[in-house]
Design a protein around this motif. Structure first.
Motif, PDB file in Angstrom:
ATOM      1  N   GLY A 244       0.785  -1.231   0.000  1.00  0.00           N
ATOM      2  CA  GLY A 244       0.000   0.000   0.000  1.00  0.00           C
ATOM      3  C   GLY A 244       0.812   1.273   0.000  1.00  0.00           C
ATOM      4  N   SER A 245       2.129   1.158   0.142  1.00  0.00           N
ATOM      5  CA  SER A 245       2.976   2.357   0.106  1.00  0.00           C
ATOM      6  C   SER A 245       3.137   2.849  -1.327  1.00  0.00           C
ATOM      7  N   VAL A 246       3.317   4.148  -1.478  1.00  0.00           N
ATOM      8  CA  VAL A 246       3.464   4.746  -2.805  1.00  0.00           C
ATOM      9  C   VAL A 246       4.794   4.317  -3.424  1.00  0.00           C
ATOM     10  N   LEU A 247       4.750   3.931  -4.698  1.00  0.00           N
ATOM     11  CA  LEU A 247       5.963   3.550  -5.428  1.00  0.00           C
ATOM     12  C   LEU A 247       6.570   4.815  -6.013  1.00  0.00           C
ATOM     13  N   ASP A 248       7.570   5.343  -5.350  1.00  0.00           N
ATOM     14  CA  ASP A 248       8.165   6.616  -5.751  1.00  0.00           C
ATOM     15  C   ASP A 248       8.740   6.538  -7.163  1.00  0.00           C
ATOM     16  N   GLY A 249       8.450   7.576  -7.967  1.00  0.00           N
ATOM     17  CA  GLY A 249       8.999   7.685  -9.304  1.00  0.00           C
ATOM     18  C   GLY A 249       8.218   6.983 -10.387  1.00  0.00           C
ATOM     19  N   ALA A 250       7.240   6.143 -10.013  1.00  0.00           N
ATOM     20  CA  ALA A 250       6.515   5.374 -11.026  1.00  0.00           C
ATOM     21  C   ALA A 250       5.616   6.246 -11.892  1.00  0.00           C
ATOM     22  N   GLY A 251       5.237   7.388 -11.386  1.00  0.00           N
ATOM     23  CA  GLY A 251       4.385   8.276 -12.161  1.00  0.00           C
ATOM     24  C   GLY A 251       5.135   9.359 -12.899  1.00  0.00           C
ATOM     25  N   SER A 252       6.474   9.296 -12.901  1.00  0.00           N
ATOM     26  CA  SER A 252       7.279  10.319 -13.549  1.00  0.00           C
ATOM     27  C   SER A 252       7.520   9.979 -15.014  1.00  0.00           C
ATOM     28  N   GLN A 253       8.304  10.841 -15.695  1.00  0.00           N
ATOM     29  CA  GLN A 253       8.614  10.604 -17.105  1.00  0.00           C
ATOM     30  C   GLN A 253       9.385   9.295 -17.292  1.00  0.00           C
ATOM     31  N   ARG A 254      10.158   8.903 -16.284  1.00  0.00           N
ATOM     32  CA  ARG A 254      10.896   7.642 -16.332  1.00  0.00           C
ATOM     33  C   ARG A 254      10.186   6.551 -15.527  1.00  0.00           C
ATOM     34  N   GLY A 255       8.875   6.719 -15.350  1.00  0.00           N
ATOM     35  CA  GLY A 255       8.123   5.832 -14.470  1.00  0.00           C
ATOM     36  C   GLY A 255       8.108   4.380 -14.878  1.00  0.00           C
ATOM     37  N   ARG A 256       8.121   4.114 -16.193  1.00  0.00           N
ATOM     38  CA  ARG A 256       8.045   2.713 -16.609  1.00  0.00           C
ATOM     39  C   ARG A 256       9.292   1.932 -16.225  1.00  0.00           C
ATOM     40  N   SER A 257      10.444   2.606 -16.169  1.00  0.00           N
ATOM     41  CA  SER A 257      11.647   1.893 -15.728  1.00  0.00           C
ATOM     42  C   SER A 257      11.532   1.536 -14.252  1.00  0.00           C
ATOM     43  N   VAL A 258      10.887   2.391 -13.452  1.00  0.00           N
ATOM     44  CA  VAL A 258      10.658   2.086 -12.033  1.00  0.00           C
ATOM     45  C   VAL A 258       9.722   0.884 -11.907  1.00  0.00           C
ATOM     46  N   ILE A 259       8.666   0.877 -12.715  1.00  0.00           N
ATOM     47  CA  ILE A 259       7.731  -0.247 -12.697  1.00  0.00           C
ATOM     48  C   ILE A 259       8.443  -1.527 -13.132  1.00  0.00           C
ATOM     49  N   ALA A 260       9.262  -1.435 -14.170  1.00  0.00           N
ATOM     50  CA  ALA A 260       9.969  -2.614 -14.673  1.00  0.00           C
ATOM     51  C   ALA A 260      10.883  -3.197 -13.604  1.00  0.00           C
ATOM     52  N   ARG A 261      11.631  -2.343 -12.925  1.00  0.00           N
ATOM     53  CA  ARG A 261      12.551  -2.840 -11.894  1.00  0.00           C
ATOM     54  C   ARG A 261      11.786  -3.486 -10.738  1.00  0.00           C
ATOM     55  N   THR A 262      10.649  -2.911 -10.401  1.00  0.00           N
ATOM     56  CA  THR A 262       9.854  -3.479  -9.314  1.00  0.00           C
ATOM     57  C   THR A 262       9.300  -4.845  -9.709  1.00  0.00           C
ATOM     58  N   LEU A 263       8.810  -4.963 -10.930  1.00  0.00           N
ATOM     59  CA  LEU A 263       8.293  -6.251 -11.403  1.00  0.00           C
ATOM     60  C   LEU A 263       9.414  -7.283 -11.503  1.00  0.00           C
ATOM     61  N   LEU A 264      10.607  -6.849 -11.907  1.00  0.00           N
ATOM     62  CA  LEU A 264      11.745  -7.769 -11.982  1.00  0.00           C
ATOM     63  C   LEU A 264      12.133  -8.298 -10.606  1.00  0.00           C
ATOM     64  N   ALA A 265      11.845  -7.518  -9.564  1.00  0.00           N
ATOM     65  CA  ALA A 265      12.131  -7.952  -8.189  1.00  0.00           C
ATOM     66  C   ALA A 265      11.022  -8.835  -7.642  1.00  0.00           C
ATOM     67  N   SER A 266      10.134  -9.291  -8.548  1.00  0.00           N
ATOM     68  CA  SER A 266       9.009 -10.181  -8.187  1.00  0.00           C
ATOM     69  C   SER A 266       8.024  -9.505  -7.246  1.00  0.00           C
ATOM     70  N   GLU A 267       7.972  -8.191  -7.298  1.00  0.00           N
ATOM     71  CA  GLU A 267       6.955  -7.453  -6.560  1.00  0.00           C
ATOM     72  C   GLU A 267       5.844  -7.046  -7.508  1.00  0.00           C
ATOM     73  N   LYS A 268       4.633  -7.035  -6.995  1.00  0.00           N
ATOM     74  CA  LYS A 268       3.530  -6.535  -7.806  1.00  0.00           C
ATOM     75  C   LYS A 268       3.471  -5.018  -7.711  1.00  0.00           C
ATOM     76  N   VAL A 269       2.926  -4.412  -8.782  1.00  0.00           N
ATOM     77  CA  VAL A 269       2.705  -2.965  -8.809  1.00  0.00           C
ATOM     78  C   VAL A 269       1.213  -2.726  -8.986  1.00  0.00           C
ATOM     79  N   PHE A 270       0.671  -1.856  -8.158  1.00  0.00           N
ATOM     80  CA  PHE A 270      -0.745  -1.512  -8.214  1.00  0.00           C
ATOM     81  C   PHE A 270      -0.893  -0.030  -8.534  1.00  0.00           C
ATOM     82  N   CYS A 271      -2.063   0.341  -9.018  1.00  0.00           N
ATOM     83  CA  CYS A 271      -2.307   1.768  -9.229  1.00  0.00           C
ATOM     84  C   CYS A 271      -3.781   2.091  -9.115  1.00  0.00           C
ATOM     85  N   LYS A 272      -4.066   3.352  -8.911  1.00  0.00           N
ATOM     86  CA  LYS A 272      -5.409   3.917  -8.985  1.00  0.00           C
ATOM     87  C   LYS A 272      -5.328   5.177  -9.841  1.00  0.00           C
TER      88      LYS A 272
END
Length: 523
Positions: A244-272
């Motif tokens: 439930g904590s905010v994924l810092d940087g995921a909503g920025s211009q480079r946000g997809r790289s943040v999402i990619a790294r998080t998914l590579l770490a076997s963590e799920k990413v959620f959004c609203k």
């Protein structure tokens, strides 16, 4: 029995670029055949959703702002003359859609029509009607599998297989327009599974060059287990970790790289989509109703309830690389062959970066119109003798293997390619060492395809798609390694900065031996 047809112009494809090419060639007096892998008007990325359009009224200040808006993002590889041409052509053709095709553009609060977006299903339905009314012969469910050339290397038609009629077909033509789309590597992104890079393979087999293939690592955000990649809506999103904590940087211009790294770490990413106000929510539902279908069926309110997201590869469908064009009519480096839409490079108008619509849609409209007219002129110059030329088939891998036994299947080839181009840590978060290792695997896959991928009848289509995907991936990674910097979407972890000394485009080509080299950008 093989269906044999003659035409002045053969258009390969069935999306926006293909239909505009067929329409303008027919209006120029050419006899036109259009061959689509699917059902023209319903298949492809545009027909499956809505799209923005780079439509700007001819006002100097507005045009200047439009051209300047993405130059830096694209690494300053775009060409202002081509931008201006596309803005002019798109403005005229969109107005033609309104005035001639009676496309129902919405009206804004000021009473003026809003022509910066199109609903894909309605747009393409009208394009199909217009093409048929113009006298174009449409071959649905008829994927082309190879080009035909004369002995001196002029493109003179194509051959393919009609799935529903269960028969081969050939079309002898004075000129051919390739509008087959880019390559998304069967990633299941919405509308993109017909986009397997076929046109680029056909073009390379007759000696055409490509350009910008390093700008091919586009990934779109999609709700987990779905195919809908409407990334613009995520500008209104807040992204969260599983706790439930905010994924810092995921909503920025480079946000997809943040999402990619998080998914590579076997963590799920959620959004609203919780940053959208009520007016934006209503506008989003009107603009992209298919985006909300999954949520409505699952009983999820994406504006107030979190949902898991993933990234889907979109390759050169939303990248900018493709077949190199050499003149204002979108001719390739091979006589008689033209390229349009996502099959052609879009570097000329957006350099090394583009989004999901806008410039892409404008390029499809403009390059389709230009290539159709130019192909008609080329065919007309040949005269009636064009249909009587002796031709030979140009296809190789998947059609005419060099070995005597079938040693690999199309499904095995597709799996091998996807293993090298879909993972985020290979294609998206690029590093030279990883690229070289992946390219080595792809070179081995190509060798297996060239020697042992053999198919007959309808299976030829799958074999050729597999061969095209391998070829596409090899051009991508060879070009990416040739650019030892980060420019546009071609980011390198080992070369994270832009290098002014590398202000050039990269052309590429070849099949058994792939090559890439710098091409000077005109001042």
């Amino acid at each position: 029995m093989t269906l044999e047809l003659d035409a002045d112009v053969l258009v390969v494809g069935g999306g926006p670029a293909a239909t505009w090419a067929a329409l303008k060639a027919a209006e120029d007096g050419a006899a036109v055949v259009l061959a689509d892998k699917g059902y023209c008007g319903t298949s492809g990325a545009t027909a499956s959703g809505g799209t923005g359009v780079w439509y700007v009224p001819p006002e100097p200040e507005a045009r200047e702002k439009a051209m300047a808006s993405r130059e830096a993002l694209g690494g300053y590889l775009a060409d202002r003359r081509w931008m201006a041409r596309v803005l002019d052509e798109t403005y005229d053709r969109i107005n033609e859609l309104a005035d001639v095709a009676r496309y129902p553009f919405p009206v804004g609060p000021d009473g003026k029509p809003l022509r910066t977006g199109l609903q894909g299903p309605e747009y393409m339905r009208r394009q199909r009607v217009r093409v048929r009314r113009a006298g174009v012969r449409v071959l649905d469910h008829s994927p082309v599998t190879e080009l035909l050339t004369t002995d001196d290397g002029v493109v003179a038609g194509a051959a393919g297989y009609q799935r529903q009629a269960d028969r081969a077909f050939t079309v002898r033509a004075g000129a051919v327009v390739l509008a087959t789309g880019g390559c998304a590597f069967l990633s299941k992104a919405l509308g993109c599974n017909v986009n397997t890079g076929d046109g680029a393979l056909f073009a390379a087999e007759v000696g055409a060059e490509l350009s910008g293939m390093e700008f091919s690592n586009a990934y779109g955000i999609a709700p987990e287990h779905t195919s809908v990649t409407k990334t613009a809506f995520y500008n209104y999103a807040t992204f969260y970790r599983a706790d439930g904590s905010v994924l810092d940087g995921a909503g920025s211009q480079r946000g997809r790289s943040v999402i990619a790294r998080t998914l590579l770490a076997s963590e799920k990413v959620f959004c609203k989509l919780d940053r959208a106000d009520e007016a934006a929510r209503k506008a989003m539902r009107l603009a992209q109703p298919n985006f909300f279908l999954t949520f409505d069926r699952l009983g999820i309110d994406p504006f107030t309830q979190p949902f898991a997201v993933t990234l889907l590869a979109e390759g050169t469908v939303r990248g900018t690389g493709g077949i190199r064009i050499v003149d204002d009519g979108c001719a390739t480096t091979v006589p008689g062959l033209y390229a349009a839409g996502d099959a052609a490079t879009r570097e000329l108008i957006c350099g090394g970066f583009t989004g999901g619509g806008s410039h892409n849609a404008a390029w499809a409209i403009s390059s389709g119109s230009w290539s159709g007219r130019a192909a008609a002129r080329f065919a007309r110059a040949l005269g009636p003798s064009a249909a009587r030329r002796q031709v030979r088939a140009a296809g190789g891998a998947g059609l005419r293997p060099t070995g005597t036994t079938s040693s690999v299947s199309a499904a095995e080839v597709v799996g091998a390619v996807q293993a090298e181009v879909l993972p985020y840590d290979k294609n998206y978060l690029r590093h030279g060492d990883v690229l070289r290792a992946a390219l080595g695997q792809l070179d081995g896959t190509w060798a297996a395809v060239r020697s042992g991928l053999r198919a007959d009848g309808p299976d030829v289509v799958r074999a050729r798609q597999a061969a095209a995907m391998v070829a596409h991936a090899r051009w991508m990674y060879t070009s990416a390694l040739a650019r030892s910097e980060s420019r546009g979407m071609a980011k390198r972890l080992d070369f994270p900065e832009l290098d002014p000394a590398q202000h050039f485009r990269i052309t590429s080509g070849g099949l058994d031996e792939v090559w890439a080299r710098p091409q000077e950008v005109a001042a």
